[in-house]
Design an enzyme around this catalytic site. Structure first.
Site: not given
Length: 291
Positions: A168, A267
């Site tokens: 990521e 998130e």
């Protein structure tokens, strides 16, 4: 979740809706961690993700998933550590992964074995491997071959139990010095590793803060099939996605247009913070965008 008045879906597919996973490291901060599973299910989530599971037993976590009808969508491999005690302390001590740290090979291998052990019990198909902080005075390019070699080894291990590994890009404002912060760099690493079970975790918050041009990047990368997980949060404050500079109403419809069927991790930090029921009170955006 397409809208005919706004977007034409390819091949006349029926409208869908992104599948949202609750990130329990961020949502429901007013509750003890193990109680967040029930809260997420009560709010209509069918999957969860979180940073790290290692402070709890695999059996306890699996029971919470089963008892609330939840899937485990994702969690992170350890940030560092060569035993459970050091793994538990790593994140709070500032560790952000050891993938790019050549001298910490033993920690990387221990962490991958531990993560895969948890993934087997939790029936989790994806593990995010954090890249780590770039050592001082070391050029990122000088570490690429070692990173690719290490990921190739990890992907082979994960493939034995059908697990996909994710890398990521994380923005440098939130995580100064992080090794991986651009989408194109992540896809270059995928090219170098050439493993079918390595994909990119694309967090649209991080993408906007670091690079911008989010819609264009979605159009470029989603059709490749190499984006295995998405995450969302408002920009710049990382709160609910219904406020800030990103138009998630447009971006979520774009996911439908592009045929994305994976999970979208929520998130973000609820704007009501630790207020009891604050996460639930802030979920109105899901209903408003279920067109």
């Amino acid at each position: 979740m397409g809208c005919a008045t706004l977007y034409a879906l390819p091949h006349s597919l029926p409208p869908t809706m992104p599948r949202f996973a609750a990130n329990l490291s961020f949502l429901y901060p007013d509750l003890p961690f193990l109680e967040r599973f029930e809260a997420a299910a009560r709010d209509g989530f069918t999957a969860v993700e979180y940073l790290f599971p290692y402070a709890w037993s695999k059996q306890d976590l699996a029971a919470r998933l089963r008892g609330n009808g939840l899937q485990q969508a994702l969690f992170n491999a350890p940030a560092a550590g060569a035993d459970l005690v050091s793994v538990g302390r790593a994140w709070d001590s500032g560790a952000r992964g050891v993938l790019c740290l050549a001298e910490r090979q033993d920690e990387f291998r221990y962490g991958m074995a531990l993560a895969l052990d948890y993934a087997a019990t939790l029936e989790c198909p994806r593990i995010h491997v954090m890249a780590g902080l770039l050592p001082n005075a070391v050029l990122r390019e000088s570490l690429l071959q070692a990173v690719a070699d290490r990921l190739r080894w990890a992907c082979a291990l994960a493939a034995e139990q059908g697990v996909t590994l994710l890398i990521e890009p994380i923005n440098l404002r939130d995580m100064p010095g992080y090794f991986l912060n651009r989408q194109d760099h992540a896809h270059e690493i995928l090219d170098a590793v050439a493993a079918a079970n390595l994909q990119v975790q694309m967090d649209l918050y991080h993408c906007q803060v670091q690079e911008g041009d989010v819609a264009t990047k979605l159009r470029r990368y989603l059709p490749t099939g190499r984006v295995g997980h998405l995450q969302i949060a408002g920009v710049p404050d990382r709160q609910e996605p219904d406020a800030g500079e990103l138009n998630y109403h447009y971006l979520l419809a774009l996911l439908d247009e592009l045929g994305y069927s994976g999970w979208v991790g929520c998130e973000y930090r609820p704007r009501l913070g630790l207020q009891p029921g604050g996460t639930t009170a802030g979920l109105g955006w899901r209903q408003r965008w279920s067109f």
